[in-house]
Design an enzyme around this catalytic site. Structure first.
Site, PDB file in Angstrom:
ATOM      1  N   ASP A   1      -8.890  -0.920   1.420  1.00  0.00           N
ATOM      2  CA  ASP A   1      -8.891  -0.438   0.012  1.00  0.00           C
ATOM      3  C   ASP A   1     -10.411  -0.759  -0.687  1.00  0.00           C
ATOM      4  OD1 ASP A   1      -6.538   0.515   0.318  1.00  0.00           O
ATOM      5  OD2 ASP A   1      -5.886  -0.195  -1.126  1.00  0.00           O
TER       6      ASP A   1
ATOM      7  N   THR B   1      -3.234   5.320  -4.032  1.00  0.00           N
ATOM      8  CA  THR B   1      -2.196   6.117  -3.749  1.00  0.00           C
ATOM      9  C   THR B   1      -0.737   6.089  -4.195  1.00  0.00           C
ATOM     10  OG1 THR B   1      -1.526   4.498  -1.863  1.00  0.00           O
ATOM     11  CG2 THR B   1      -3.201   5.932  -1.383  1.00  0.00           C
ATOM     12  N   THR B   2      -0.497   4.705  -4.760  1.00  0.00           N
ATOM     13  CA  THR B   2       0.909   4.447  -5.484  1.00  0.00           C
ATOM     14  C   THR B   2       0.900   5.411  -6.723  1.00  0.00           C
ATOM     15  OG1 THR B   2       0.749   2.312  -4.387  1.00  0.00           O
ATOM     16  CG2 THR B   2       2.525   2.778  -6.052  1.00  0.00           C
TER      17      THR B   2
ATOM     18  N   ASP C   1       0.946  -1.276  -0.074  1.00  0.00           N
ATOM     19  CA  ASP C   1       0.045  -0.021   0.054  1.00  0.00           C
ATOM     20  C   ASP C   1       0.810   1.132  -0.029  1.00  0.00           C
ATOM     21  OD1 ASP C   1      -2.810   1.004   0.367  1.00  0.00           O
ATOM     22  OD2 ASP C   1      -1.964   1.979   2.075  1.00  0.00           O
TER      23      ASP C   1
HETATM   24  N1  LIG Z   1      -6.241  -7.143 -13.300  1.00  0.00           N
HETATM   25  C1  LIG Z   1      -5.603  -6.092 -13.493  1.00  0.00           C
HETATM   26  N2  LIG Z   1      -5.384  -5.760 -14.764  1.00  0.00           N
HETATM   27  C2  LIG Z   1      -4.778  -4.600 -15.111  1.00  0.00           C
HETATM   28  N3  LIG Z   1      -4.483  -3.711 -14.226  1.00  0.00           N
HETATM   29  C3  LIG Z   1      -4.694  -3.946 -13.025  1.00  0.00           C
HETATM   30  C4  LIG Z   1      -5.604  -5.164 -12.476  1.00  0.00           C
HETATM   31  N4  LIG Z   1      -5.777  -4.843 -11.215  1.00  0.00           N
HETATM   32  C5  LIG Z   1      -5.255  -3.964 -10.984  1.00  0.00           C
HETATM   33  N5  LIG Z   1      -4.632  -3.099 -11.950  1.00  0.00           N
HETATM   34  C6  LIG Z   1      -4.125  -1.812 -12.076  1.00  0.00           C
HETATM   35  O1  LIG Z   1      -3.094  -1.689 -11.046  1.00  0.00           O
HETATM   36  C7  LIG Z   1      -3.205  -0.154 -10.586  1.00  0.00           C
HETATM   37  C8  LIG Z   1      -3.352  -0.181  -8.959  1.00  0.00           C
HETATM   38  O2  LIG Z   1      -1.900  -0.834  -8.697  1.00  0.00           O
HETATM   39  P1  LIG Z   1      -1.971  -0.617  -7.064  1.00  0.00           P
HETATM   40  O3  LIG Z   1      -3.206  -1.252  -6.383  1.00  0.00           O
HETATM   41  O4  LIG Z   1      -0.772  -1.460  -6.659  1.00  0.00           O
HETATM   42  O5  LIG Z   1      -1.604   0.900  -6.637  1.00  0.00           O
HETATM   43  P2  LIG Z   1      -2.610   1.871  -6.260  1.00  0.00           P
HETATM   44  O6  LIG Z   1      -4.189   1.639  -6.368  1.00  0.00           O
HETATM   45  O7  LIG Z   1      -2.187   3.181  -7.156  1.00  0.00           O
HETATM   46  O8  LIG Z   1      -2.133   2.433  -4.798  1.00  0.00           O
HETATM   47  P3  LIG Z   1      -2.565   1.460  -3.549  1.00  0.00           P
HETATM   48  O9  LIG Z   1      -3.347   0.478  -3.970  1.00  0.00           O
HETATM   49  O10 LIG Z   1      -1.334   1.250  -2.964  1.00  0.00           O
HETATM   50  O11 LIG Z   1      -3.300   2.598  -2.456  1.00  0.00           O
HETATM   51  C9  LIG Z   1      -4.243   0.370 -11.181  1.00  0.00           C
HETATM   52  O12 LIG Z   1      -3.746   1.151 -12.275  1.00  0.00           O
HETATM   53  C10 LIG Z   1      -4.994  -0.772 -11.935  1.00  0.00           C
HETATM   54  O13 LIG Z   1      -5.917  -0.209 -12.840  1.00  0.00           O
HETATM   55 MG   LIG Z   2      -4.859   0.016  -5.359  1.00  0.00          MG
END
Ligand SMILES: Nc1ncnc2c1ncn2[C@@H]1O[C@H](COP(=O)(O)OP(=O)(O)OP(=O)(O)O)[C@@H](O)[C@H]1O
Ligand SMILES: [Mg+2]
Length: 499
Positions: free
Chosen positions: A346, A50-51, A17
């Site tokens: 989340d 957030t990332t 996260d």
């Molecule tokens: N099955 C999937 N196929 C393609 N992209 C995906 C899939 N699942 C998630 N993503 C992408 O991954 C990204 C999110 O990654 P992640 O959850 O690590 O980071 P975040 O949501 O930005 O931050 P955090 O969850 O740490 O608050 C998004 O751009 C989302 O569209």
């Molecule tokens: Mg995320």
């Protein structure tokens, strides 16, 4: 991949996260601190992304640096970014899909995507199901849609069993046991008194000295204390309560009397839990036992102490107001439940986002790529140097699918070319599928995210980048150097406290 963070005391946090990683890091640089704030705002406002928000802010600053090197003035970059952000928000709204805020299958998909990048990925369906049920349970219909607050959903964690044993409980779960072995462990048709005053004899604030000359006086003193405690318990019992939930302590003697009256009591409950119980049971918090009446009592069908793992917890179920749910997160170790709890948070947040604002976009970097394309077209129409900044903004947005591509081990250049071509040919939702390692239609893959997450990340990233770019100098106070060891206030004389 997850990150393992080890703090100065050797405590370990394992997480993926973004907000948690930054929160755990000791960030020194003032500009970097602003990036930490971006993550925090994103987390507070929408709970996910957030990332991405931090990656985007960093990328906006990187692209700005390139422009500054080409002698574009920072104010032009800032203005350009502002224009681009406004346009991006407009474009995002154009491409967003309207959904039904109570469409469970869509909400489940969104929850599953938010945990897909987390350790909980394989339990996406189960977590998604709980998150959707919990949020819909607490959501309230209003004239203009729904209102939902994730704070109404209690998330309790307990190491033990496995993540798949995570449960959704209709009611409030207290991580406390019944205080006295003589009390009932199960009370049906509970009439609950919610106390935030201690069931103890108050200690005086100043030291008092009692001179006792004979044993009778001592006995009278103790009897008086006992009488006071008995009086408190009598007030509770005569109001008709058979369950007492107290935020403060309960004296051993009071416990004994409560047990005799058949009252189930729990002490040292968190204030937030007491607030949830107020909502759930319809009771009122009592601060002074003299005011206690039967109208202050809350009700629930069942209050019961049950064993969860090694500990005992108190379940308050079948509440008057059904809008009370708890998710009990289980997992093999403390660190697993900690990370699982963050993922559940989340999932709850993204479901809430869509219930409140029922618009979604596909994920996998597809909306970022599409907005980048449209921003470039828009930039062509702009005259002046802002055009360069708008283009830079578009490129920064593209860093999101690029980061996903890199993480999936794809070639970033090939992916970028393929992504741009697909978007040029009208494939709005072409994005990176990191699991299959190719560019694909994300909507067909059922990868959806709330529009609110994307809106917030563009807003906070562009504002934070703009703010940092406007700074041309850092004026810092010199470090305070202490002369000699610090002294306590009471012993500090004239010369003490000098720096
Ligand atoms: N099955 C999937 N196929 C393609 N992209 C995906 C899939 N699942 C998630 N993503 C992408 O991954 C990204 C999110 O990654 P992640 O959850 O690590 O980071 P975040 O949501 O930005 O931050 P955090 O969850 O740490 O608050 C998004 O751009 C989302 O569209
Ligand atoms: Mg995320």
């Amino acid at each position: 991949m997850d990150k393992m963070l080890v703090d100065g005391f050797g405590d370990v946090t394992i997480t993926n996260d973004g907000a948690t990683i930054l929160d755990e890091m000791e960030v020194q640089h003032p500009a970097a601190k602003m990036l930490v704030e971006v993550a925090k705002t994103q987390d507070d406002e929408v709970g996910d992304g957030t990332t991405t928000a931090v990656v985007l802010t960093g990328e906006l600053l990187g692209k700005a640096e390139q422009l500054l090197e080409k002698d574009v003035h920072p104010t032009i970059v800032v203005d350009g970014y502002k224009i681009a952000a406004e346009k991006a928000l407009e474009l995002l709204d154009d491409i967003a899909l309207k959904v039904d805020p109570t469409d469970k299958s869509m909400l489940k998909k969104i929850a599953a995507v938010s945990v897909a990048t987390k350790m909980l990925a394989e339990y996406g369906d189960q977590v998604g199901d709980f998150a959707v049920r919990a949020v819909l349970e607490v959501a309230e219909k209003e004239p203009k849609g729904y209102r939902a607050d994730v704070d109404d959903i209690k998330v309790e964690k307990k190491p033990g069993e496995s993540i798949s044993d995570t449960k959704l409980i209709q009611g409030v779960l207290l991580d406390k046991e019944v205080v006295h072995p003589g009390m009932p462990k199960r009370v049906e048709n509970a009439k609950i008194v919610l106390l935030n005053c201690p069931l103890e004899v108050e200690k005086t604030e100043f030291d008092a000295k009692l001179n006792i000359k004979n044993p009778d006086q001592m006995k009278a003193f103790l009897d008086e204390e006992e009488k006071m405690l008995r009086g408190m318990v009598d007030k509770i019992a005569s109001a008709g309560a058979n369950v007492a939930i107290c935020e403060k302590g309960i004296d051993d003697v009071a416990q004994h009397f409560l047990a005799k009256k058949g009252v189930l009591a729990v002490r040292r409950v968190k204030q937030s839990d007491l607030e949830k119980l107020v909502k759930a049971t319809g009771g009122r918090v009592v601060t002074n036992l003299d005011d206690l009446g039967s109208k202050d009592l809350g009700s629930a069908q069942l209050v019961e102490e049950r064993k969860v793992g090694d500990d005992k917890m108190t379940f308050v179920e079948g509440c008057k107001n059904p809008k009370a749910v708890t998710i009990l997160v289980r997992g093999g170790t403390q660190r697993i439940v900690d990370e699982a709890e963050r993922a559940v948070h989340d999932a709850l947040c993204v479901v809430r986002d869509v219930v409140v604002n029922p618009k979604v976009v596909a994920g996998g970097g597809a909306p970022e790529a599409e907005i980048a394309k449209r921003l470039r077209t828009y930039a062509d129409k702009l005259s002046g140097r802002e055009q360069l900044a708008v283009r830079a903004f578009a490129e920064a947005l593209e860093s999101v699918p690029m980061a996903l591509a890199e993480n999936a081990g794809l070639d970033p250049i090939d992916t970028q070319v393929e992504l741009r071509t697909k978007h040029e040919h009208g494939a709005i939702w072409a994005g990176v599928d990191p699991f299959k390692g190719k560019v694909a239609d994300m909507a067909k893959q059922n990868v959806y995210e709330p529009l609110a997450v994307k809106v917030q990340l563009i807003k906070s990233a562009s504002e934070a980048a703009g703010m940092i770019l406007k700074i041309d100098d850092v004026i810092a106070a010199s470090k305070m150097e202490m002369k000699g060891p610090p002294k306590g206030p009471e012993e500090s004389g004239e010369e003490a406290g000098e720096y």
